[in-house]
Scaffold this motif. Structure first.
Motif, PDB file in Angstrom:
ATOM      1  N   PRO A  41       0.479   7.623  10.433  1.00 40.40           N
ATOM      2  CA  PRO A  41      -0.841   7.956   9.871  1.00 40.40           C
ATOM      3  C   PRO A  41      -0.902   9.403   9.373  1.00 40.40           C
ATOM      4  O   PRO A  41      -1.541   9.686   8.347  1.00 40.40           O
ATOM      5  CB  PRO A  41      -1.796   7.725  11.050  1.00 40.40           C
ATOM      6  CG  PRO A  41      -1.086   6.760  11.928  1.00 40.40           C
ATOM      7  CD  PRO A  41       0.359   7.109  11.809  1.00 40.40           C
ATOM      8  N   TRP A  42      -0.241  10.304  10.088  1.00 37.93           N
ATOM      9  CA  TRP A  42      -0.226  11.715   9.656  1.00 37.93           C
ATOM     10  C   TRP A  42       0.530  11.873   8.343  1.00 37.93           C
ATOM     11  O   TRP A  42       0.097  12.620   7.455  1.00 37.93           O
ATOM     12  CB  TRP A  42       0.410  12.572  10.747  1.00 37.93           C
ATOM     13  CG  TRP A  42       0.524  14.016  10.377  1.00 37.93           C
ATOM     14  CD1 TRP A  42      -0.505  14.897  10.187  1.00 37.93           C
ATOM     15  CD2 TRP A  42       1.728  14.754  10.145  1.00 37.93           C
ATOM     16  NE1 TRP A  42      -0.011  16.141   9.853  1.00 37.93           N
ATOM     17  CE2 TRP A  42       1.350  16.084   9.817  1.00 37.93           C
ATOM     18  CE3 TRP A  42       3.076  14.433  10.191  1.00 37.93           C
ATOM     19  CZ2 TRP A  42       2.284  17.071   9.539  1.00 37.93           C
ATOM     20  CZ3 TRP A  42       4.014  15.418   9.913  1.00 37.93           C
ATOM     21  CH2 TRP A  42       3.619  16.717   9.581  1.00 37.93           C
ATOM     22  N   PHE A  43       1.652  11.168   8.215  1.00 42.91           N
ATOM     23  CA  PHE A  43       2.406  11.226   6.961  1.00 42.91           C
ATOM     24  C   PHE A  43       1.583  10.660   5.803  1.00 42.91           C
ATOM     25  O   PHE A  43       1.568  11.224   4.701  1.00 42.91           O
ATOM     26  CB  PHE A  43       3.711  10.442   7.106  1.00 42.91           C
ATOM     27  CG  PHE A  43       4.531  10.388   5.849  1.00 42.91           C
ATOM     28  CD1 PHE A  43       5.260  11.487   5.425  1.00 42.91           C
ATOM     29  CD2 PHE A  43       4.544   9.236   5.069  1.00 42.91           C
ATOM     30  CE1 PHE A  43       6.020  11.436   4.260  1.00 42.91           C
ATOM     31  CE2 PHE A  43       5.293   9.176   3.905  1.00 42.91           C
ATOM     32  CZ  PHE A  43       6.030  10.280   3.496  1.00 42.91           C
ATOM     33  N   ALA A  98      -3.062   1.088  14.800  1.00 41.84           N
ATOM     34  CA  ALA A  98      -2.473   1.581  13.549  1.00 41.84           C
ATOM     35  C   ALA A  98      -3.383   1.300  12.362  1.00 41.84           C
ATOM     36  O   ALA A  98      -3.523   2.142  11.460  1.00 41.84           O
ATOM     37  CB  ALA A  98      -1.104   0.942  13.338  1.00 41.84           C
ATOM     38  N   THR A  99      -4.026   0.137  12.350  1.00 36.48           N
ATOM     39  CA  THR A  99      -4.950  -0.195  11.259  1.00 36.48           C
ATOM     40  C   THR A  99      -6.089   0.799  11.194  1.00 36.48           C
ATOM     41  O   THR A  99      -6.442   1.302  10.114  1.00 36.48           O
ATOM     42  CB  THR A  99      -5.491  -1.617  11.449  1.00 36.48           C
ATOM     43  OG1 THR A  99      -4.408  -2.543  11.504  1.00 36.48           O
ATOM     44  CG2 THR A  99      -6.415  -1.996  10.307  1.00 36.48           C
ATOM     45  N   LEU A 100      -6.674   1.096  12.348  1.00 34.84           N
ATOM     46  CA  LEU A 100      -7.766   2.070  12.392  1.00 34.84           C
ATOM     47  C   LEU A 100      -7.292   3.469  12.011  1.00 34.84           C
ATOM     48  O   LEU A 100      -7.965   4.189  11.265  1.00 34.84           O
ATOM     49  CB  LEU A 100      -8.392   2.088  13.789  1.00 34.84           C
ATOM     50  CG  LEU A 100      -9.069   0.790  14.241  1.00 34.84           C
ATOM     51  CD1 LEU A 100      -9.530   0.907  15.687  1.00 34.84           C
ATOM     52  CD2 LEU A 100     -10.244   0.456  13.335  1.00 34.84           C
ATOM     53  N   ALA A 101      -6.111   3.855  12.505  1.00 35.72           N
ATOM     54  CA  ALA A 101      -5.581   5.192  12.211  1.00 35.72           C
ATOM     55  C   ALA A 101      -5.253   5.337  10.728  1.00 35.72           C
ATOM     56  O   ALA A 101      -5.543   6.365  10.112  1.00 35.72           O
ATOM     57  CB  ALA A 101      -4.344   5.461  13.058  1.00 35.72           C
ATOM     58  N   PHE A 102      -4.640   4.303  10.144  1.00 32.08           N
ATOM     59  CA  PHE A 102      -4.327   4.328   8.708  1.00 32.08           C
ATOM     60  C   PHE A 102      -5.611   4.400   7.877  1.00 32.08           C
ATOM     61  O   PHE A 102      -5.697   5.143   6.896  1.00 32.08           O
ATOM     62  CB  PHE A 102      -3.518   3.095   8.312  1.00 32.08           C
ATOM     63  CG  PHE A 102      -2.076   3.163   8.707  1.00 32.08           C
ATOM     64  CD1 PHE A 102      -1.363   4.347   8.650  1.00 32.08           C
ATOM     65  CD2 PHE A 102      -1.412   2.025   9.137  1.00 32.08           C
ATOM     66  CE1 PHE A 102      -0.021   4.410   9.018  1.00 32.08           C
ATOM     67  CE2 PHE A 102      -0.076   2.062   9.502  1.00 32.08           C
ATOM     68  CZ  PHE A 102       0.620   3.265   9.452  1.00 32.08           C
ATOM     69  N   GLY A 103      -6.595   3.582   8.254  1.00 29.21           N
ATOM     70  CA  GLY A 103      -7.856   3.579   7.512  1.00 29.21           C
ATOM     71  C   GLY A 103      -8.544   4.924   7.539  1.00 29.21           C
ATOM     72  O   GLY A 103      -9.018   5.426   6.516  1.00 29.21           O
TER      73      GLY A 103
END
Length: 301
Positions: A41-43, A98-103
Motif C-alpha cells: 500500500p505504501w508503494f 489489503a483491500t482497505l489499505a489499497f483503497g
C-alpha cells in the motif's frame, strides 16, 4: 455404524481443531502477509502521489489518471481475492485488510497529490514555461507585448505608485498597485503588483510583497486563474477612481528575486511529497500492527 459415527465425529473435531477461531487457539502470524501489507500500500501511495504531484500530471495528465485507474483496479482485484478466499472457507482477513489499505492509499494519493500539484508544482511549471523579460520600462512597454511573461525585471527607476492603489473585497481583499516609471501619467497602466489582504481597501495604501524593499524591481507572474478576475475588478475600480486606463493589465508579485521565489514553489512541492510518503508509511505501519493484534485476539476467543 458406530465406527461410522465415530469417524464423523472425529472429522468434525479435526476441523474444529484446525480452525483459527477455536477458543484458546492463538492465530499463527503470517509474516509474508504482514510484510506485503506494510510495503505494497505504501508503494502504491508513493507512486500515485508522485504521478499526481509532478511533471507527469502537467505534461501527460492522461497517463497520471490512467495510473490512478490502475490503482483502483488493484483495490478491486484485492477485494475479489478476499471474496474468493472466503468462498473457499479460508481466512480472508489479510486480503480484506489489503483491500482497505489499497483503497485508502489511492484516495489519499489522489487528493493530496492534486493539492500539492495545484498549490506548488503547477505554478512552478507554468512560470518555468513562460518567457523572461529584462529591462522592461512600464512607460514604454505595453501589456499586449508581454502576454507570455513569467518573470519580468523592470528597468531602473521602476516603482510602485502607492497613490493609485486599490482593493476589491470578495471575502478576501484583492489589492493592486500600478508599476510605473517616473512621475508622469501613463497612457495605459498595464503592469500591476498584486497581493491578498495586504491593503486597507479604503485608502490608497499597498503593503503587498516586498513593497518596502528598495532593491525590489522585479515581478513574478500571477498564475492563479481563480484569483485573476478579482484583481481585474480591482483594476477597474482604480480606473474609475483615478481616471486612468489599463488596456491589457498584467499581474505580478513585486519582489527582488523572482527565481528564488519560483524555486520555492518547487521546493515546497518536494517537501510535501516527502512528508506525505513518510507519514503514510508510519500510518500504514500502525494500522498493520493494530491488525496483527486484532487478528490474534480473534483467534484466541
Amino acid at each position: 455404524m458406530a465406527k461410522s459415527g465415530y469417524g464423523t465425529e472425529g472429522g468434525m473435531d479435526a476441523r474444529a481443531s484446525a480452525s483459527v477461531f477455536t477458543p484458546g487457539k492463538r492465530r499463527r502470524i503470517n509474516l509474508v502477509a504482514i510484510c506485503l501489507n506494510i510495503f505494497l500500500p505504501w508503494f502504491l501511495f508513493s507512486t500515485l502521489y508522485a504521478a499526481m504531484s509532478f511533471s507527469i500530471h502537467y505534461q501527460r495528465p492522461a497517463i497520471a489518471w490512467l495510473l490512478v485507474f490502475l490503482g483502483f483496479c488493484t483495490v478491486i482485484l484485492s477485494g475479489l481475492l478476499a471474496y474468493q478466499t472466503k468462498k473457499k472457507e479460508r481466512d480472508p482477513m489479510w486480503y480484506t485488510f489489503a483491500t482497505l489499505a489499497f483503497g485508502l492509499a489511492v484516495v489519499l494519493a489522489v487528493i493530496l497529490g492534486d493539492m500539492n500539484f495545484w498549490y506548488n508544482m503547477q505554478p512552478f511549471y507554468d512560470i518555468e514555461n513562460l518567457n523572461t523579460y529584462p529591462s522592461v520600462n512600464p512607460a514604454r512597454e505595453k501589456g499586449q507585448q508581454l502576454m507570455d511573461a513569467g518573470r519580468v525585471y523592470f528597468a531602473d527607476g521602476a516603482m510602485l505608485d502607492m497613490r493609485k492603489a486599490m482593493g476589491f473585497k470578495n471575502l478576501d481583499l484583492f489589492c493592486v498597485a500600478p508599476i510605473v516609471h517616473g512621475e508622469d501619467q501613463l497612457a495605459s497602466y498595464d503592469f500591476w503588483a498584486v497581493g491578498i489582504n495586504c491593503c486597507s481597501g479604503v485608502s490608497s495604501d499597498f503593503r503587498c510583497g516586498e513593497f518596502n524593499n528598495p532593491h525590489a524591481r522585479s515581478g513574478l507572474r500571477l498564475m492563479r486563474d481563480d484569483q485573476r478576475p478579482f484583481f481585474r475588478l480591482a483594476v477597474q475600480q482604480a480606473e474609475a477612481a483615478y481616471n486612468i486606463k489599463a488596456t491589457h493589465p498584467l499581474f505580478f508579485y513585486w519582489m527582488q528575486d523572482p527565481v528564488a521565489e519560483m524555486n520555492a514553489y518547487r521546493d515546497d512541492g518536494f517537501k510535501y511529497y516527502l512528508l506525505g510518503i513518510f507519514t503514510h508509511f508510519a500510518f500504514n505501519l500502525f494500522c498493520v500492527v493494530i491488525a496483527v493484534v486484532g487478528f490474534s485476539k480473534i483467534g484466541r476467543h
